[in-house]
Design a protein around this motif. Structure first.
Motif, short mmCIF file in Angstrom:
data_model
loop_
_atom_site.label_atom_id
_atom_site.label_comp_id
_atom_site.label_asym_id
_atom_site.label_seq_id
_atom_site.Cartn_x
_atom_site.Cartn_y
_atom_site.Cartn_z
N SER A 132 0.61 -1.25 0.52
CA SER A 132 0.10 0.05 0.34
C SER A 132 0.89 1.18 0.26
O SER A 132 1.88 1.16 0.87
CB SER A 132 -0.82 0.20 1.09
OG SER A 132 -1.12 1.00 1.27
N PHE A 133 0.46 2.37 -0.24
CA PHE A 133 0.98 3.84 0.07
C PHE A 133 1.28 3.87 0.97
O PHE A 133 2.14 4.89 1.20
CB PHE A 133 0.16 4.75 -1.00
CG PHE A 133 0.30 6.12 -0.31
CD1 PHE A 133 1.75 6.74 -1.11
CD2 PHE A 133 -0.53 6.29 0.61
CE1 PHE A 133 1.83 8.07 -0.57
CE2 PHE A 133 -0.27 8.15 0.84
CZ PHE A 133 0.97 9.07 -0.07
N LEU A 134 0.73 3.69 1.95
CA LEU A 134 0.92 3.51 3.21
C LEU A 134 2.34 3.29 3.65
O LEU A 134 2.81 4.04 5.18
CB LEU A 134 -0.36 2.91 4.51
CG LEU A 134 -1.88 3.33 4.53
CD1 LEU A 134 -2.81 2.70 5.01
CD2 LEU A 134 -1.96 4.71 4.80
N PHE A 168 14.86 2.28 4.00
CA PHE A 168 14.90 1.39 3.89
C PHE A 168 13.85 1.75 2.68
O PHE A 168 14.01 2.10 1.99
CB PHE A 168 12.97 1.07 4.80
CG PHE A 168 12.27 2.31 4.60
CD1 PHE A 168 11.38 2.42 3.46
CD2 PHE A 168 12.33 4.17 4.93
CE1 PHE A 168 10.83 3.70 3.41
CE2 PHE A 168 11.62 4.68 5.17
CZ PHE A 168 10.45 4.73 4.09
N MET A 169 13.87 -0.21 2.22
CA MET A 169 13.46 -0.55 0.26
C MET A 169 12.17 -1.47 0.18
O MET A 169 12.41 -2.55 1.21
CB MET A 169 14.52 -0.38 0.03
CG MET A 169 15.30 0.60 -0.38
SD MET A 169 18.06 0.30 -1.26
CE MET A 169 16.37 0.39 -2.98
N PHE A 170 11.87 -1.23 -0.78
CA PHE A 170 10.78 -2.63 -1.28
C PHE A 170 11.13 -3.10 -2.26
O PHE A 170 11.32 -2.28 -3.49
CB PHE A 170 9.49 -1.84 -1.62
CG PHE A 170 8.94 -0.62 0.24
CD1 PHE A 170 8.26 -1.66 0.81
CD2 PHE A 170 8.92 0.57 0.22
CE1 PHE A 170 8.21 -0.98 2.27
CE2 PHE A 170 8.77 1.38 1.27
CZ PHE A 170 7.66 0.10 2.46
N PRO A 171 11.80 -3.82 -2.22
CA PRO A 171 12.51 -4.39 -3.20
C PRO A 171 12.29 -4.79 -4.94
O PRO A 171 12.26 -4.97 -5.50
CB PRO A 171 13.59 -5.58 -2.55
CG PRO A 171 12.55 -6.07 -1.70
CD PRO A 171 11.91 -4.46 -1.00
N GLU A 172 10.83 -5.05 -4.60
CA GLU A 172 9.78 -5.63 -5.42
C GLU A 172 9.62 -4.00 -6.08
O GLU A 172 9.33 -3.88 -7.80
CB GLU A 172 8.36 -5.91 -4.88
CG GLU A 172 8.19 -7.02 -3.61
CD GLU A 172 7.20 -7.28 -3.20
OE1 GLU A 172 6.09 -7.95 -3.34
OE2 GLU A 172 7.06 -6.52 -2.36
N GLY A 173 9.28 -2.94 -5.87
CA GLY A 173 10.05 -1.35 -6.74
C GLY A 173 8.42 -1.21 -7.15
O GLY A 173 7.99 -0.15 -7.22
N THR A 174 7.50 -2.43 -6.02
CA THR A 174 5.98 -2.04 -6.55
C THR A 174 4.87 -2.49 -6.10
O THR A 174 5.75 -3.41 -5.30
CB THR A 174 4.93 -1.74 -8.07
OG1 THR A 174 4.31 -1.66 -8.69
CG2 THR A 174 5.29 -4.14 -8.50
N ARG A 175 3.33 -2.41 -5.60
CA ARG A 175 2.29 -2.63 -4.77
C ARG A 175 2.53 -4.40 -5.58
O ARG A 175 1.61 -3.84 -6.52
CB ARG A 175 1.03 -1.83 -4.57
CG ARG A 175 2.22 -0.78 -3.92
CD ARG A 175 1.00 0.97 -3.48
NE ARG A 175 1.04 1.57 -4.47
CZ ARG A 175 0.41 2.38 -5.19
NH1 ARG A 175 -0.89 2.67 -4.00
NH2 ARG A 175 0.06 3.18 -6.11
N SER A 176 1.98 -4.76 -4.47
CA SER A 176 1.26 -5.91 -4.92
C SER A 176 -0.43 -5.83 -4.75
O SER A 176 -0.73 -5.57 -4.30
CB SER A 176 1.79 -7.55 -3.89
OG SER A 176 1.11 -7.96 -3.80
N GLY A 186 -3.00 -2.80 3.15
CA GLY A 186 -3.22 -3.08 1.00
C GLY A 186 -4.89 -2.64 1.56
O GLY A 186 -5.37 -3.32 0.40
N ARG A 187 -4.85 -3.46 2.78
CA ARG A 187 -6.84 -4.21 2.75
C ARG A 187 -7.35 -2.87 3.71
O ARG A 187 -8.41 -1.89 2.78
CB ARG A 187 -6.63 -4.57 4.44
CG ARG A 187 -6.63 -6.29 3.72
CD ARG A 187 -7.22 -7.18 4.03
NE ARG A 187 -8.53 -7.33 4.87
CZ ARG A 187 -9.27 -8.17 5.53
NH1 ARG A 187 -8.00 -8.90 6.76
NH2 ARG A 187 -10.44 -7.94 6.00
N LEU A 188 -6.55 -1.67 4.10
CA LEU A 188 -6.75 -0.09 4.29
C LEU A 188 -6.24 1.28 3.24
O LEU A 188 -7.27 1.49 3.72
CB LEU A 188 -5.93 -0.08 5.68
CG LEU A 188 -6.29 1.35 6.47
CD1 LEU A 188 -8.01 1.00 7.44
CD2 LEU A 188 -5.28 1.85 7.18
#
Lengths: 87, 253
Positions: free
Chosen positions: B91-93, B159-167, B199-201
């Motif tokens: 999520s964007f959060l 901090f990083m999100f290695p997927e690069g995009t939201r699932s 992602g639910r919120l």
């Protein structure tokens, strides 16, 4: 260091550090091997080790436009020449 | 009718949150950022702390106006320092939640955001890094990566999100190697963190918060990886595979 030696050393770095086996010397590294800017930063570190001296900010910036192995070798030859002239 | 009322509740709460997000920044935080700009020596530290304060207040409001959602952030995660943190992305959060958890935080942000007036300037002043795949932004990238080793040694986190995009479906996508490359560059440990239910919120592609369901958002540690980067046999792809296994919960931390 001859051109052939530089090329061999760079190919070894690509194999060990980037896990890219036998790239073509004129392959576009970004397009064909997903070589990105952060990889370029790692490559600069390896080039510093290879030359035994730190790169200036200006020299590092020049490297960010490099696309192929041949260009990497040209870049290193240029750096080696500058360092030879200075010493 | 009931559905309309529920949608209205979502809309009202979303409006409250975004009003605070924008209004709180303009009315309160913009002046703090302005004043902090004069802390020349530690400007990035001051901006990171302000970012942290701003998003802590945002999440405090979020918890208040969405009481059905409960939050569990493990103490182990809160205590992380001097590490490269990687997490799944739902999520964007997620990124702003991490900013709210760590007083010293840096992350990688899409290059386009650096061009947004005021926002881009805050990102750059905070020492955040433009996304690696872009052609431009090389100067900022070189500068920030160069400073990263000292920053991590002083207790900061990247901090990083290695997927690069939201699932979109909760499954973990392919990893980009940037986070792992920086960890190696800085000889830093990698802390694997798992986020659940953000992602639910606030689902990807939706403007409204989902405020009516009861569920728990959790942020938990899935272990620490401390590879010997100098070892001849070290492999970045093997490290990435190990991190992925941890994130997917397929081995014990």
């Amino acid at each position: 260091m001859t051109r052939d030696e530089i090329t061999a050393h760079i190919l070894q770095i690509f194999r060990k550090e980037f896990e890219i086996e036998n790239p073509g010397l004129d392959d576009d590294l970004r397009e064909e091997h997903e070589f990105d800017s952060i990889d370029a930063v790692e490559l600069l570190l390896q080039i510093e080790k290879m030359l035994g001296s730190e790169l200036t900010q200006e020299e590092k910036k020049q490297a960010m436009d490099i696309r192929t192995i041949n260009q990497v070798c040209d870049y290193i030859e240029g750096l080696a020449r500058i360092r030879q002239n200075v010493s | 009718m009931v559905n309309v009322l529920k949608r209205l509740a979502d809309f009202a709460i979303t409006a409250i949150l975004w009003t605070y997000y924008i209004g709180g920044f303009i009315l309160v935080f913009s002046s703090l950022y302005f004043v902090s700009f004069f802390f020349r020596d530690k400007r990035d530290v001051a901006y990171q702390q302000l970012n942290n304060l701003f998003f802590r207040s945002f999440f405090a409001l979020l918890r208040t106006v969405v009481p059905r959602v409960t939050w569990q952030v493990s103490d182990e995660v809160r205590a992380i320092r001097s590490s490269v943190i990687i997490a799944n992305h739902l999520s964007f959060l997620d990124p702003i939640l991490f900013v709210s958890l760590f007083a010293r935080q840096k992350t990688v942000v899409k290059k386009d955001y650096f061009r947004v007036p005021v926002f881009g300037w805050i990102l750059e002043t905070s020492g955040y890094i433009p996304a690696f795949t872009e052609d431009s932004g090389a100067e900022i990238l070189l500068e920030q990566v160069g400073k990263m080793k000292t920053y991590l040694a002083e207790g900061g986190n990247l901090f990083m999100f290695p997927e690069g995009t939201r699932s979109r479906d909760g499954r973990i996508g392919a990893f980009d190697r940037g986070a792992f490359r920086i960890a190696k560059f800085c000889d830093a440990p990698i802390r694997v963190v798992v986020i659940r239910n953000t992602g639910r919120l606030y689902p990807p592609g939706r403007f409204l918060f989902n405020t009516r369901e009861r569920f728990t958002i959790s942020v938990e540690s899935a272990g620490t990886l401390t590879p010997d980067y100098a070892d001849e046999t070290f492999s970045l792809s093997a490290l990435m595979a190990k991190a992925r296994t941890r994130m997917e919960g397929r081995d014990n931390p």
